[in-house]
Enzyme design. Structure first.
Site, short mmCIF file in Angstrom:
data_model
loop_
_atom_site.label_atom_id
_atom_site.label_comp_id
_atom_site.label_asym_id
_atom_site.label_seq_id
_atom_site.Cartn_x
_atom_site.Cartn_y
_atom_site.Cartn_z
N SER A 45 1.73 -40.88 17.24
CA SER A 45 1.41 -41.19 18.63
C SER A 45 1.96 -42.58 19.00
O SER A 45 3.15 -42.81 18.91
CB SER A 45 -0.10 -41.07 18.86
OG SER A 45 -0.41 -41.03 20.23
N ASP A 197 -0.67 -33.56 19.33
CA ASP A 197 -0.80 -34.92 18.78
C ASP A 197 -0.92 -34.90 17.25
O ASP A 197 -1.70 -34.14 16.69
CB ASP A 197 -2.04 -35.59 19.39
CG ASP A 197 -2.05 -37.09 19.19
OD1 ASP A 197 -2.11 -37.53 18.02
OD2 ASP A 197 -2.00 -37.83 20.18
#
Length: 361
Positions: A45, A197
Site C-alpha cells: 500500500s 490491498d
C-alpha cells in the site's frame, strides 16, 4: 567512508494511508546516512508507493535523487488532497486536531462505502491517486533499477493469498492493487486475476527479504500499532481496531515463523549456512501512532504530513544511535519477548556413549 565500511539492510514497509509519511521520514534519514546501503525493499500500500518512488529517484539521481523524489511525491499527494471533499472541520483545524472523526464529509463518505459497492459508487473508476502515481513515478526506471530490489504485495481476491510483484513487472497497476481497499475501489485486474490491498495477506510481506541471500539484516518499519492500551468503546473505534488487528495479523504470523525457525536452528544445532537466521530490527514508536485515529489516514494536509515526516526521521535517528553497531552482528528486535506465551522447540536429548556390557556375548 569507503564502500567496504557500509552496512547492507533490507527494509519492510507497512501500509497506512497518510501515515506512510512516517515511513517517508524514516527513509529520508536512512538515505542520508552513507554508512547504510539499502539492498531490498518489500512494501504494501503506502509502503509500496514509498518503495517505487525511492527506487525511481535512486536510479535517476542516487541518494539525493531518492530523497527529492520522496519529498516531491508526498507534496504532490498533499496538493491533490486540497481539492478533496473530505476535509477536517474548521474547529479541528483551529484546535490542531489531525483526525477526521467529526468531519461531516468523512462521515458521509464512510457511511456510503459501507452501503454501496465501489463499482456503483464510482462507476467511472476515477482514482486521482492512480493518476498521481503514474505522473510521479517512471516505472521503466524502477524496473531498470539494479541499486535496490523492490517487492510489492497485493492480495489475490479469488485465492486470498499474497501475490508478490517485483522488477521487471512493476507498474502503476501493481502498486494500485497493493493499495486497493475493497470498500473504496473496485478490485484491480492484472493478467486476468483480481487483487485487493496487500495488507490482508502481507503488511508487509517478509519472506521475499528472508529469501534474499545477499543481506541478513531485515529492518521492519512499522506504522500500525500492535498494542492499544485503551479498549475501543464506540462502534467506529471497534471497527478501526478490528482493521488494525487484521492488517497486523499477517506480519505477526511471519514474525512468528521466523522466530520458530531461529529456535529450531538453536534447538537442533543446525548449520547456519543451510538454515539462515535473519537479524531482525524494528523502527517504530508505539506512543506516536497510538494517539492517531484511523480517520487521520485520510488527512493529507501538508502540515500534518510534515509533522509525520519529522517524527519518522526522529524514529530513524534514535534507532541509528542505539542500534547501528548491531547491524551485521545480532538482532535488536526481541521476538521471544513478543511471543513468550507460545511453545518453544525442545532440544533432542544428547546421545550418550555407554561402555560395552562385558556380560553380553
Amino acid at each position: 567512508m569507503g564502500k567496504q565500511d557500509t552496512k547492507r539492510i533490507d527494509l519492510a514497509l507497512q501500509g497506512g494511508g497518510s501515515h506512510g509519511a512516517l515511513t517517508w521520514g524514516v527513509l529520508d534519514r536512512l538515505l542520508e546516512d552513507e554508512r547504510l546501503e539499502i539492498d531490498g525493499i518489500s512494501g504494501t500500500s503506502a509502503g509500496a508507493m514509498n518503495a517505487v518512488v525511492l527506487a525511481d529517484g535512486l536510479q535517476r539521481g542516487g541518494r539525493e535523487g531518492a530523497r527529492e523524489a520522496l519529498h516531491a511525491f508526498w507534496k504532490a499527494v498533499s496538493d491533490a488532497a486540497r481539492f478533496s471533499p473530505i476535509q477536517r472541520t474548521f474547529w479541528d483545524r483551529l484546535m490542531g486536531n489531525d483526525n477526521l472523526d467529526h468531519s461531516p464529509s468523512y462521515l458521509f463518505f464512510e457511511g456510503l462505502t459501507q452501503l454501496i459497492p465501489p463499482a456503483k459508487l464510482n462507476p467511472l473508476d476515477i482514482n486521482p491517486l492512480r493518476d498521481l502515481v503514474l505522473e510521479r513515478v517512471d516505472f521503466e526506471r524502477v524496473n531498470a533499477c539494479r541499486k535496490v530490489k523492490v517487492f510489492v504485495t497485493a492480495t489475490n481476491v479469488r485465492t486470498g493469498r499474497a501475490k508478490i510483484f517485483h522488477q521487471p513487472e512493476l507498474s502503476v497497476d501493481t502498486v494500485m492493487a497493493s493499495a486497493c481497499l475493497p470498500s473504496v475501489f473496485p478490485a484491480v485486474e492484472i493478467d486476468g486475476e483480481a487483487y485487493w490491498d496487500g495488507g490482508y495477506s502481507g503488511n508487509p510481506a517478509l519472506y521475499p527479504l528472508v529469501d534474499d541471500q545477499g543481506c541478513r539484516d531485515l529492518v521492519v518499519v512499522q506504522i500500525n500499532p500492535l498494542l492499544r492500551q485503551a479498549l475501543p468503546e464506540s462502534a467506529r473505534d471497534i471497527l478501526n481496531r478490528i482493521n488494525e488487528i487484521t492488517f497486523n495479523s499477517s506480519l505477526i504470523k511471519e514474525l512468528r515463523s521466523i522466530q520458530l525457525l531461529q529456535q529450531l536452528i538453536e534447538a537442533e544445532g543446525l548449520e547456519m549456512e543451510t538454515f539462515r537466521a535473519m537479524r531482525l530490527h524494528l523502527i517504530h514508536a508505539e506512543h506516536d501512532v497510538e494517539r492517531l485515529s484511523a480517520s487521520s489516514k485520510m488527512n493529507a494536509d501538508w502540515d500534518f504530513l510534515s509533522r509525520l515526516h519529522a517524527q519518522g526521521r526522529g524514529w530513524a535517528d534514535q534507532w541509528l544511535e542505539a542500534h547501528f553497531d548491531a547491524l551485521g552482528e545480532h538482532s535488536t528486535f526481541d521476538l521471544n519477548a513478543i511471543f513468550d506465551d507460545t511453545f518453544r522447540p525442545v532440544s533432542p536429548p544428547k546421545a550418550t556413549t555407554e561402555a560395552p556390557d562385558d556380560k553380553a556375548h
